[in-house]
Write a protein that holds these residues in place. Structure first.
Motif, short mmCIF file in Angstrom:
data_model
loop_
_atom_site.label_atom_id
_atom_site.label_comp_id
_atom_site.label_asym_id
_atom_site.label_seq_id
_atom_site.Cartn_x
_atom_site.Cartn_y
_atom_site.Cartn_z
N GLU A 87 -3.13 -6.59 -2.93
CA GLU A 87 -2.68 -5.67 -1.89
C GLU A 87 -1.16 -5.63 -1.78
OE1 GLU A 87 -4.56 -8.29 -1.55
OE2 GLU A 87 -3.93 -9.57 0.13
N GLU A 88 -0.49 -6.70 -2.26
CA GLU A 88 0.98 -6.70 -2.17
C GLU A 88 1.64 -6.41 -3.51
OE1 GLU A 88 0.74 -10.40 -0.53
OE2 GLU A 88 1.06 -9.72 1.54
N SER A 90 1.74 -3.87 -5.52
CA SER A 90 2.49 -2.65 -5.82
C SER A 90 3.83 -2.64 -5.09
CB SER A 90 1.66 -1.41 -5.48
OG SER A 90 2.08 -0.80 -4.30
#
Ligand code: DAH
Length: 375
Positions: A87-88, A90
């Motif tokens: 989730e982090e 990108s």
């Protein structure tokens, strides 16, 4: 949790990289100024020369490898993107990309302006300014002795004389025997003559050329022989162990003392003007009989007396006489058919007189400050 921590860690590592780069890069920032590209200098700094620019370029290349190369901290950071929580990933990825491209952009601007500047400096260095005045080679001129020698040669050539080039090293035959100089004559003594190898010596007078000329040309003959002669004199203001003479020889049928006087008189009138007078005084030379020394009226005062002629009105010039029959014979000329006159004069002393030199040695020292006065 550990992922978050490591993300914060990664981000702060990246910020450290950014700061480290900026710190190292700081001194190059000024080169991105367009004024630098144009003029080679940024206000407040000294203009960089070509070698400096080239070494800056090298340092920049090292910086590029250090910060953007395969083994750089940035490359490591890129590899770590995969390890960040999905989730982090990108946003971290973007952060890495942005950091890289903003730093690279700074570097590239400077690389570009340095390249442009180096190209300009190279053109400047390699171009020739055709509007600059050229460097004129200093042009020389003839030595005063040469000038006088050429003048004397001109006079005699116009009187029908050939110019003979003699030898400076001679055998006893040419130095003495053929010139009727007896075995015990003081001129043969070692203190007067420079002997080289046994039987050879530097000529002490140009009279030696008389013999060569008659041997080669036979009679009749008319020639002068200018050249250097050598005597073991101690140098002083009026003596030098090497000096210049001009020898003259005229051999034909019926030549008399009158021809000698007429020729020397004409020579001196052509040299020093139509009013020049000549006088002959009886003398002795082994190679002439009778012999005479000759003087000419002073070229400065015309004979009334001055400093140059030491108030006598006359300047002593040389020796002369009727060629001795023994000399003609030694050179293969029949004295019952031919007779001749000869003379010899020194030309350095004449130069010294003409230019009021108080030291004859100046003529042989090759000091440009002295010689350039005769242009
Ligand atoms: N050779 C003589 C000398 O050096 C000068 C000289 C005298 C030359 C008489 C001559 C001559 O040709 O006939 O002092």
């Amino acid at each position: 949790m550990s992922d978050l921590n490591s993300l914060a860690e990664l981000e702060s590592q990246l910020t450290d990289i950014k700061h480290a780069f900026e710190q190292e890069f700081e001194r190059f920032a000024r080169f991105s100024d367009p004024v630098f590209v144009k003029t080679g200098t940024v206000p407040g700094t000294i203009a960089a020369q070509l070698p400096d620019l080239q070494s800056y370029q090298d340092i920049l290349a090292q910086l590029r490898t250090k910060y953007f190369g395969k083994k750089s901290a940035l490359a490591a950071a890129k590899k770590s993107i995969g390890r960040v929580a999905p989730e982090e990933r990108s946003s971290f990825g973007q952060f890495v990309q942005q950091t890289e491209s903003s730093l690279l952009a700074k570097l590239e601007i400077v690389e570009q302006s340095l390249r442009a500047r180096i190209a300009t400096e190279r053109i400047k260095r390699d171009s020739i300014d055709v509007t600059l005045p050229g460097r004129r080679p200093r042009h020389g001129h003839l030595h005063p002795i040469t000038l006088l020698r050429e003048k004397i040669e001109d006079v005699f050539v116009s009187l029908g004389y050939a110019i003979e080039d003699g030898r400076e090293i001679e055998t006893d035959f040419y130095n003495f025997d053929a010139l009727n100089i007896p075995q015990n004559h003081p001129a043969r003594a070692e203190q007067d003559t420079f002997y080289t190898t046994a039987g050879l010596a530097l000529r002490s007078q140009t009279s030696t050329v008389q013999i060569h000329a008659m041997q080669r040309r036979g009679a009749p003959v008319r020639m002068i022989a200018p050249g250097r002669v050598f005597r073991r004199d101690t140098p002083d203001p009026t003596h030098n162990p090497m000096f210049y003479q001009v020898e003259g020889l005229c051999v034909d049928r019926g030549i008399s003392m009158a021809h000698l006087k007429g020729t020397v008189g004409e020579f001196l009138r052509r040299m020093f003007g139509p009013d020049t007078r000549t006088r002959f005084r009886p003398s002795y030379f082994p190679f002439t009989e009778p012999s005479a020394e000759f003087d000419f009226s002073c070229f400065k005062c015309g004979g009334s007396g001055c400093r140059i002629c030491k108030n006598s009105g006359w300047i002593e010039l040389g020796g002369s006489g009727m060629v001795h029959p023994n000399v003609l014979r030694a050179a293969g000329v029949d004295p019952t058919e031919f007779s001749g006159f000869a003379f010899g004069l020194g030309i350095d002393r004449m130069v010294a007189l003409m230019y009021s030199l108080d030291d004859i040695r100046l003529l042989f020292e090759n000091d440009i400050r002295f010689l350039e006065q005769f242009d």
